[in-house]
Design a protein around this motif. Structure first.
Motif, PDB file in Angstrom:
ATOM      1  N   PRO C 265       1.709  -6.219   6.490  1.00 30.28           N
ATOM      2  CA  PRO C 265       1.440  -7.612   6.844  1.00 30.28           C
ATOM      3  C   PRO C 265       1.037  -8.417   5.607  1.00 30.28           C
ATOM      4  N   ASP C 266       1.326  -9.703   5.638  1.00 31.74           N
ATOM      5  CA  ASP C 266       1.030 -10.568   4.502  1.00 31.74           C
ATOM      6  C   ASP C 266      -0.431 -10.504   4.120  1.00 31.74           C
ATOM      7  N   ALA C 267      -1.261 -10.368   5.100  1.00 30.43           N
ATOM      8  CA  ALA C 267      -2.699 -10.429   4.836  1.00 30.43           C
ATOM      9  C   ALA C 267      -3.150  -9.353   3.872  1.00 30.43           C
ATOM     10  N   PHE C 268      -2.367  -8.295   3.801  1.00 32.68           N
ATOM     11  CA  PHE C 268      -2.781  -7.204   2.917  1.00 32.68           C
ATOM     12  C   PHE C 268      -2.624  -7.567   1.443  1.00 32.68           C
ATOM     13  N   ARG C 269      -1.987  -8.679   1.190  1.00 28.38           N
ATOM     14  CA  ARG C 269      -1.738  -9.022  -0.206  1.00 28.38           C
ATOM     15  C   ARG C 269      -3.024  -9.079  -1.010  1.00 28.38           C
ATOM     16  N   ALA C 270      -4.073  -9.458  -0.341  1.00 26.79           N
ATOM     17  CA  ALA C 270      -5.337  -9.658  -1.075  1.00 26.79           C
ATOM     18  C   ALA C 270      -5.973  -8.325  -1.485  1.00 26.79           C
ATOM     19  N   ALA C 271      -5.453  -7.266  -0.943  1.00 27.94           N
ATOM     20  CA  ALA C 271      -6.048  -5.966  -1.262  1.00 27.94           C
ATOM     21  C   ALA C 271      -5.775  -5.584  -2.712  1.00 27.94           C
ATOM     22  N   ARG C 272      -6.769  -5.120  -3.354  1.00 33.47           N
ATOM     23  CA  ARG C 272      -6.609  -4.734  -4.749  1.00 33.47           C
ATOM     24  C   ARG C 272      -7.093  -3.309  -4.941  1.00 33.47           C
ATOM     25  N   THR C 273      -6.287  -2.540  -5.552  1.00 32.39           N
ATOM     26  CA  THR C 273      -6.741  -1.176  -5.822  1.00 32.39           C
ATOM     27  C   THR C 273      -7.567  -1.160  -7.105  1.00 32.39           C
ATOM     28  N   SER C 350      -0.439  -3.898  13.420  1.00 30.35           N
ATOM     29  CA  SER C 350      -1.807  -4.408  13.401  1.00 30.35           C
ATOM     30  C   SER C 350      -2.841  -3.289  13.306  1.00 30.35           C
ATOM     31  N   LYS C 351      -2.366  -2.048  13.286  1.00 25.24           N
ATOM     32  CA  LYS C 351      -3.324  -0.943  13.240  1.00 25.24           C
ATOM     33  C   LYS C 351      -3.197  -0.120  11.967  1.00 25.24           C
ATOM     34  N   LEU C 352      -2.685  -0.757  10.936  1.00 22.74           N
ATOM     35  CA  LEU C 352      -2.539  -0.032   9.682  1.00 22.74           C
ATOM     36  C   LEU C 352      -3.844  -0.048   8.892  1.00 22.74           C
ATOM     37  N   HIS C 353      -4.091   1.066   8.183  1.00 18.47           N
ATOM     38  CA  HIS C 353      -5.257   1.131   7.308  1.00 18.47           C
ATOM     39  C   HIS C 353      -4.786   1.424   5.901  1.00 18.47           C
ATOM     40  N   LEU C 354      -5.517   0.913   4.955  1.00 20.60           N
ATOM     41  CA  LEU C 354      -5.125   1.111   3.567  1.00 20.60           C
ATOM     42  C   LEU C 354      -6.344   1.576   2.776  1.00 20.60           C
ATOM     43  N   PHE C 355      -6.181   2.669   2.027  1.00 19.53           N
ATOM     44  CA  PHE C 355      -7.314   3.174   1.245  1.00 19.53           C
ATOM     45  C   PHE C 355      -6.915   3.345  -0.207  1.00 19.53           C
ATOM     46  N   ASP C 356      -7.839   3.124  -1.068  1.00 17.69           N
ATOM     47  CA  ASP C 356      -7.610   3.346  -2.484  1.00 17.69           C
ATOM     48  C   ASP C 356      -7.441   4.853  -2.708  1.00 17.69           C
ATOM     49  N   ALA C 357      -6.374   5.204  -3.390  1.00 17.08           N
ATOM     50  CA  ALA C 357      -6.119   6.624  -3.568  1.00 17.08           C
ATOM     51  C   ALA C 357      -7.170   7.316  -4.426  1.00 17.08           C
ATOM     52  N   ALA C 358      -7.737   6.576  -5.350  1.00 16.25           N
ATOM     53  CA  ALA C 358      -8.704   7.185  -6.263  1.00 16.25           C
ATOM     54  C   ALA C 358     -10.084   7.299  -5.625  1.00 16.25           C
ATOM     55  N   THR C 359     -10.569   6.226  -5.028  1.00 14.16           N
ATOM     56  CA  THR C 359     -11.941   6.258  -4.535  1.00 14.16           C
ATOM     57  C   THR C 359     -12.024   6.611  -3.055  1.00 14.16           C
TER      58      THR C 359
END
Lengths: 275, 281, 374
Positions: C265-273, C350-359
């Protein structure tokens, strides 16, 4: 937190004195054994001899005939141990594995026997032994020690054998062994620590034994250590330095053996109690 | 499988017991051979013996006193050894030494320590200023008795300690946590948690010790031989003297029977206690 | 008011830090569950609150009073132990009455209260029995009775249900919840079972290796896990996690793993690893993965081969092999799938989760809530 001061108090007031008390005779023993005859009777006595000597340790073998006593004690203790194991292993195994009428009674009997002091039947035993002309014979001691150590041995062994799961033997029998074979190949090796412990206990018991050795042996050269050393005191002039040196040697044997098995003791007591 | 051991017991224990009973109720010659059966003469001899009551009393004090002291000391030591502290394993091993030593040998050494002139005990006490001059410990009846009692306690405390320790370790630790939360302090924990759970062990060990104290032939014989003048004799040593020194086998048999009966009573109590406790398991 | 507060609570055993700066406020009447794998420090933390362990650092407060030095018996708390810790040498009656006896409560009052408590827990008939004569569930109730009769400020429970069999556990779970609600006593409950945590707690504290991973309501923790550990620990079967990269392709934000790719989703754009490496983990729970007909426009994400189907009666779960990865999808129990069958999978956007691979941290926590239609 609250209890730790109590604990330290206990350690200082009780444990430490007890440890000192436990060691005190040993220390006196060692100290006296290193003294020359002159120093032994000195007053005030010193704990650390001014002229320590190992002379006593070599003298006792000749003067006190210690070698003979040692041999005799060894003979009796080993013999008794062998006999006890021979009798107790099958008994312990049977009690651990089989249910049969009279099992409960037998266990009870063993229990009561353990507390039985030999002194009560010493007279009757004496008559029997005399009738068989077996007085003054070390073999008598072997037999009697074995008989009296038997109940404790069976008791312990039953406990040890019970702790070996029967499935191990069953697996061995399925593999083609007879029951005896299964027992010898599986159970015995698995309960080896227990067997060793029982063996050592029997040995220690026979080694330390006094009453029978006193009653049934007459000749000087057949005495065992416990009685042989005691006869020293019965003499008019006690050479304490010799006595203590001999005592030390005798003690060392036993204490070493005992330390080896002390962990097994509690385990055995509990195992036996749980039948 | 059982046969050999059963036979052994029969031959060396059952048979002699029967024998003893029979002989006690018979007239017996100097060497213990039975002359005629069915006489109470031996018991009469015993009853008339002026020394016997004192000896019986001594035996009772000896057995009771030593067991009491051993139990208290054993329990305290076990409690201490149950907690963690540096050198714990060493302490455990050292405490066992008295029990490991052959008691005859230990008694001999103690005799040396108690020596009237140059004994170590006198030395220590004089150095500490507790007494003025050397005391002949084994010469005075009361002192000698106390000395014997002391040696008995010294020998037996390790057994009590170890057994109590095993018992303490079988108490689940979480109980104490629960008790703490409920509000128990250390003394309450001991009285309400430790002691009740140790009841079985304590009873068993106490009974065993009473029986063993009866058995204390070796210690007495070596330490004092019953001297001075029979004041440290126990029934067991007196029995020996009757038979082998006074050649009165008959009285010896009678005394043996009496001892046996007393021991049997104790044993029955022991067994009874055990089975009652078993039920509660 | 009975609040329990931990401030920077820490416990060290030699070099090992069992509890690392635990900060928690448990409100009056709240039911808080400490949950995590074995060795995460939850039991140690509980024991410190109880007073059975001393804190290496930090403070424990009951209401507003620092109780670090107060012995357990005087903190006015009650504890239920995993192995019940009933006094084996006392009958049930005396077990329950013990605490009152210590406080010299008058005999008739003890009697009255013991009977009342026993009645509430339905163990009146057992009062005269010995602990060893009781079943697990009965012992549990006696342990509860022992705690309840104290009317303490707080209940502390250390995995009380782990020794019960499955069915009994479910029943007792409900009883404990009812009990707590009726009595209204602040409760701190420790368990390793996330089902218990989810069903019983007003709030859950997820712990790992002595550190708090997340504190929140069951719903929060479930829907917005703060890191991949919480994401996989909570929820059964565990969330699917895939390693891959964030990429922009033709203006569209994508997640690309070795085996498949998902539009984000577009909203994820703000996510920064961290470090902008773009290495991320994509998470999606099995119930949000559907097996669909392979038709365009169906939201198909990827295709794969069915490896295994597990039927649980009310649900079924299909393990689908995609490239080198296995994706777990919840399917209808009536579905007809056989091993080796090719199927198409669709992810609920709408149920996707995103996690930083390192932390391992969630990359979504900084995003405005409104964009995630939870």
């Amino acid at each position: 937190m609250r209890t730790s001061w109590l604990k330290y108090l206990g350690i200082i007031v009780v444990l430490l004195p007890m440890v000192v008390m436990s060691l005190f005779p040993l220390i006196v023993m060692i100290s006296t054994s290193l003294k020359s005859p002159a120093e032994v009777y000195q007053w005030p006595p010193v704990f650390i001899p001014r002229e320590p000597t190992l002379q006593n340790y070599s003298d006792i073998w000749t003067v006190a005939n210690l070698a003979a006593y040692f041999r005799n004690s060894l003979f009796v203790a080993l013999g008794a141990t062998a006999l006890v194991m021979l009798l107790a292993v099958p008994a312990g195994y049977a009690l651990a594995r089989f249910r049969f009428r009279g099992r409960g009674f037998y266990m009870l009997f063993l229990l009561v026997m353990q507390m039985f002091p030999g002194i009560v039947i010493i007279l009757a035993l004496y008559r029997v032994v005399a009738a068989f002309q077996m007085t003054d014979n070390l073999v008598t001691l072997i037999i009697l020690n074995a008989a009296f150590g038997l109940s404790f041995a069976v008791w312990l062994l039953t406990g040890y054998f019970s702790s070996v799961p029967a499935e191990v033997e069953e697996a061995a029998m399925v593999d083609g062994n007879s029951r005896l074979g299964a027992m010898l190949r599986m159970t015995v090796p698995l309960s080896a620590p227990g067997l060793v412990a029982v063996g050592i206990f029997s040995f220690i018991g026979a080694w330390n034994e006094f009453l029978f050795a006193l009653t049934f042996i007459r000749s000087q050269d057949k005495l065992v250590l416990t009685v042989g050393l005691w006869k020293y005191i019965a003499r008019f002039q006690v050479e304490w330095n010799y006595l203590e040196a001999s005592s030390f040697l005798v003690t060392v044997v036993v204490v070493v053996l005992f330390m080896l098995v002390q962990k097994n003791l509690t385990r055995g007591l509990i195992a036996g109690a749980e039948r | 499988m059982l046969a050999p051991s059963v036979l052994t017991f029969l031959a060396f224990i059952i048979f002699p017991i029967v024998n003893t009973f029979v002989a006690a109720f018979s007239t017996v010659d100097n060497l213990g051979r039975i002359e005629s059966i069915g006489s109470l003469r031996n018991f009469q001899t015993l009853a008339a013996d002026p020394r016997l009551p004192g000896i019986v009393k001594q035996t009772a004090i000896y057995a009771g006193g030593s067991v009491f002291a051993e139990a208290v000391l054993g329990m305290v030591l076990a409690l201490i050894l149950n907690s963690d502290f540096r050198g714990r394993e060493w302490a455990k091993a050292l405490i066992l030494i008295p029990w490991a030593m052959p008691f005859a040998v230990a008694a001999m050494t103690w005799r040396w320590i108690f020596h009237g002139q140059v004994g170590a005990l006198n030395y220590v006490l004089i150095s500490l200023g507790i007494i003025q001059g050397p005391i002949v410990w084994l010469g005075d009846p009361t002192l000698a008795f106390t000395a014997a009692l002391f040696v008995e306690i010294w020998t037996s405390v390790p057994f009590m300690t170890i057994t109590f320790l095993a018992g303490l370790q079988s108490i689940p630790a979480a109980i104490y946590d629960a008790a703490k939360i409920d509000g128990a302090g250390p003394f309450r924990e001991f009285l309400d948690m430790t002691l009740p759970q140790m009841r079985t062990v304590v009873m068993i060990v106490t009974l065993l010790s009473i029986l063993w104290a009866f058995n204390a032939f070796g210690i007495i014989w070596v330490l004092t031989r019953g001297d001075p003048i029979y004041r440290t004799d126990l029934v067991v040593t007196y029995l020996y003297k009757l038979a082998f020194e006074q050649s009165d086998f008959g009285a010896g048999f009678a005394l043996a029977v009496c001892i046996f009966v007393v021991l049997m009573i104790f044993s029955l109590i022991y067994v009874k206690v055990l089975s009652v406790e078993e039920e509660q398991r | 008011m009975s609040t329990v507060t931990c401030r920077d609570l820490t416990k060290r055993f030699g070099d090992v830090v069992a509890v690392n700066k635990l900060n928690l406020v448990v409100q009056d009447r709240e039911f808080v569950v400490l949950v995590g794998p074995s060795g995460c420090g939850k039991t140690t933390a509980l024991r410190m609150i109880a007073g059975l362990e001393t804190a290496s650092e930090g403070e424990i407060l009951l209401d507003d009073q620092v109780v670090n030095k107060v012995p357990p018996g005087r903190r006015d708390i009650a504890m239920v132990f995993q192995n019940y810790a009933l006094y084996p040498h006392m009958r049930v009656y005396d077990n329950i009455a013990y605490a009152l006896r210590l406080r010299h409560t008058p005999k008739h009052e003890i009697d009255q209260r013991v009977h009342a408590t026993a009645k509430m827990l339905e163990i009146e008939s057992l009062l005269n029995r010995w602990p060893k004569q009781l079943s697990g569930g009965q012992r549990q109730r006696v342990a509860l009775g022992r705690a309840v009769i104290r009317q303490p400020r707080a209940f502390l429970m250390d995995e009380p249900l782990s020794n019960l069999d499955a069915q009994l556990r479910v029943a007792m779970r409900r009883e404990i919840i009812h009990l707590q609600r009726n009595l209204g006593i602040t409760t701190i409950y420790v368990t390793h079972d996330q089902v218990e945590a989810m069903t019983m707690g007003d709030r859950i504290v997820v712990m790992r290796d002595g550190l708090v991973q997340q504190v929140g309501t069951p719903s929060e923790v479930y829907r917005r896990p703060r890191n991949n550990f919480v994401a996989r620990f909570i929820g059964s079967p565990a969330m699917n996690l895939f390693a891959g990269k964030l990429m922009t392709e033709a203006g569209e934000l994508q997640f690309r793993s070795a085996s498949f790719r998902v539009m984000l989703p577009d909203a994820f754009r703000a996510a920064r690893t961290s470090g902008d490496s773009g290495d991320v983990q994509l998470g999606i729970r099995p119930e949000d993965v559907a097996v669909v007909e392979d038709r365009p426009g169906n939201g198909t994400v990827t295709r794969g081969v069915v490896d295994l189907v597990e039927h649980l009666g009310s649900d079924a779960y299909a393990s689908v092999k995609v490239g080198n990865e296995i994706i777990l999808a919840r399917v209808s129990p009536d579905i007809q799938l056989h091993d080796g069958q090719t199927v198409a999978l669709s992810f609920n956007q709408s149920k996707l989760h995103l996690f930083d691979a390192a932390t391992g941290e969630s990359l979504l926590t900084n995003l405005p809530v409104v964009t995630l239609q939870s």
